[in-house]
Design an enzyme around this catalytic site. Structure first.
Site, PDB file in Angstrom:
ATOM      1  N   ASP A  38       0.833  -1.134   0.209  1.00 49.65           N
ATOM      2  CA  ASP A  38      -0.138   0.185  -0.062  1.00 49.65           C
ATOM      3  C   ASP A  38       0.982   1.218  -0.009  1.00 49.65           C
ATOM      4  OD1 ASP A  38      -2.436   1.336  -0.100  1.00 49.65           O
ATOM      5  OD2 ASP A  38      -2.666   0.868   2.129  1.00 49.65           O
ATOM      6  N   ASN A  86     -10.948  -2.687  -6.153  1.00 50.59           N
ATOM      7  CA  ASN A  86     -10.165  -1.818  -7.169  1.00 50.59           C
ATOM      8  C   ASN A  86     -10.432  -1.234  -8.513  1.00 50.59           C
ATOM      9  OD1 ASN A  86      -6.965  -2.802  -5.712  1.00 50.59           O
ATOM     10  ND2 ASN A  86      -8.233  -1.363  -5.133  1.00 50.59           N
TER      11      ASN A  86
HETATM   12  C1  FPP Z   1      -1.726   0.389  -3.365  1.00 54.53           C
HETATM   13  O1  FPP Z   1      -1.226   1.497  -3.555  1.00 54.53           O
HETATM   14  C2  FPP Z   1      -1.173  -0.412  -4.457  1.00 54.53           C
HETATM   15  C3  FPP Z   1      -1.932  -1.122  -5.646  1.00 54.53           C
HETATM   16  C4  FPP Z   1      -3.242  -1.046  -5.609  1.00 54.53           C
HETATM   17  C5  FPP Z   1      -1.261  -1.805  -6.726  1.00 54.53           C
HETATM   18  C6  FPP Z   1      -0.191  -2.560  -6.023  1.00 54.53           C
HETATM   19  C7  FPP Z   1       0.756  -2.581  -7.679  1.00 54.53           C
HETATM   20  C8  FPP Z   1       2.167  -2.592  -7.404  1.00 54.53           C
HETATM   21  C9  FPP Z   1       2.663  -2.681  -6.376  1.00 54.53           C
HETATM   22  C10 FPP Z   1       2.700  -2.641  -8.583  1.00 54.53           C
HETATM   23  C11 FPP Z   1       3.378  -3.959  -9.190  1.00 54.53           C
HETATM   24  C12 FPP Z   1       2.630  -5.084  -8.906  1.00 54.53           C
HETATM   25  C13 FPP Z   1       2.782  -6.163  -9.647  1.00 54.53           C
HETATM   26  C14 FPP Z   1       1.790  -7.360  -9.465  1.00 54.53           C
HETATM   27  C15 FPP Z   1       3.445  -5.984 -10.930  1.00 54.53           C
HETATM   28  P1  FPP Z   1      -2.247   2.634  -3.620  1.00 54.53           P
HETATM   29  O2  FPP Z   1      -2.673   2.971  -5.119  1.00 54.53           O
HETATM   30  O3  FPP Z   1      -3.729   2.155  -2.887  1.00 54.53           O
HETATM   31  O4  FPP Z   1      -1.451   3.588  -2.804  1.00 54.53           O
HETATM   32  P2  FPP Z   1      -2.412   4.982  -1.897  1.00 54.53           P
HETATM   33  O5  FPP Z   1      -3.139   4.314  -0.751  1.00 54.53           O
HETATM   34  O6  FPP Z   1      -1.217   5.874  -1.628  1.00 54.53           O
HETATM   35  O7  FPP Z   1      -3.237   5.610  -2.877  1.00 54.53           O
END
Ligand code: FPP
Length: 261
Positions: A38, A86
């Site tokens: 996250d 998501n």
């Molecule tokens: C959460 O951060 C992250 C995600 C929803 C996506 C996870 C993806 C990756 C780590 C990229 C690489 C993954 C793969 C499988 C290639 P957020 O967007 O919710 O962050 P925030 O809470 O700060 O908005």
């Protein structure tokens, strides 16, 4: 799994002042570590970048987490990459993530071959865009005979949907006469989840300081130790991984009883 202590020592060379490999007990490495990755969006926004740049940066952290897990000798590393909730994100962010999952998986296949890592998915991958689903199936096929660590990606995953799906499957079998209601116990339910055959996570890491489960592995996390760090996912390093394992090893696990099992 076996730990190659020489490789591990090289991997953890030049430690920062507060943690080193000597702080963890290599005999008590958790079998299964799961991570809620996250904070990509906040990491990007703090730098004046588009949120998508945070996801791209998060790929490097993920690669490091896989390598670290192999070096430490974990049996299973699982990560929450995309929840059933998501899909509500802006379409361009969803498109970018789906494309990133596909390209990253293709790029990392040589690493999975080199490290003998077997891929697995939690979630409904048939409902993903074709490009992503095709690459995921290809990854499954190419790593099916690998015997090392299992790396599980939770994509289009929601724990309540997973449990409902298992309940439907069991109900159909009861209706068909192939399963008796009295034979449904915890192990039968576990065997119908995406995690079938894997040990439950012993350690759950969540980055970016959020204290929520977010519909992740609700059944499987019943006795898991939680470790929440304020570090945002793109900043999460092998040293943070070591800190989490050290914290886990300092916990007194009771499983509802009074003594450590
Ligand atoms: C959460 O951060 C992250 C995600 C929803 C996506 C996870 C993806 C990756 C780590 C990229 C690489 C993954 C793969 C499988 C290639 P957020 O967007 O919710 O962050 P925030 O809470 O700060 O908005």
């Amino acid at each position: 799994m076996d730990i190659d202590e020489k490789k591990l020592g090289e991997y953890y060379a030049n430690p920062p002042e507060d943690i080193s490999l000597a702080d963890v007990d290599l005999e008590r490495i958790p079998h299964h570590v799961s991570i809620i990755m996250d904070g990509n969006g906040r990491w990007a926004q703090a730098r004046g970048l588009d949120r998508s740049e945070g996801h791209v940066a998060g790929v490097d952290s993920l690669r490091e987490a896989v390598t670290t897990s192999v070096r430490l000798g974990l049996d299973v590393l699982s990560v929450y990459a995309f929840s059933t909730e998501n899909w509500r994100r802006p379409q361009h962010e969803v498109d970018l993530l789906m494309h990133l999952f596909a390209t990253t998986l293709l790029n990392e296949l040589p690493l999975f071959h080199q490290e003998n890592v077997q891929l697995r998915f939690f979630g409904d991958i048939d409902a993903l865009p074709k490009e992503t689903a095709d690459v995921f199936r290809e990854g499954l096929a190419q790593t099916a005979d690998h015997t090392g660590m299992t790396f599980a990606l939770a994509v289009n995953y929601g724990s309540r949907a997973e449990i409902a799906r298992a309940a439907r499957e069991l109900a159909s079998e009861v209706a068909a006469g192939t399963l008796r209601p009295e034979d449904i116990d915890e192990s039968v339910i576990s065997s119908r989840l995406y995690t079938a055959g894997l040990p439950d996570p012993e350690l759950l890491i969540r980055t970016s300081g959020e204290m929520r489960l977010s519909n992740y592995l609700l059944w499987q996390l019943a006795y898991t130790e939680f470790y929440v760090t304020p570090t945002l996912w793109p900043d999460f390093s092998r040293w943070d991984f070591l800190r989490a394992v050290k914290a886990f090893q300092g916990r007194h696990r009771r499983f509802g009883g009074v003594t450590e099992r």
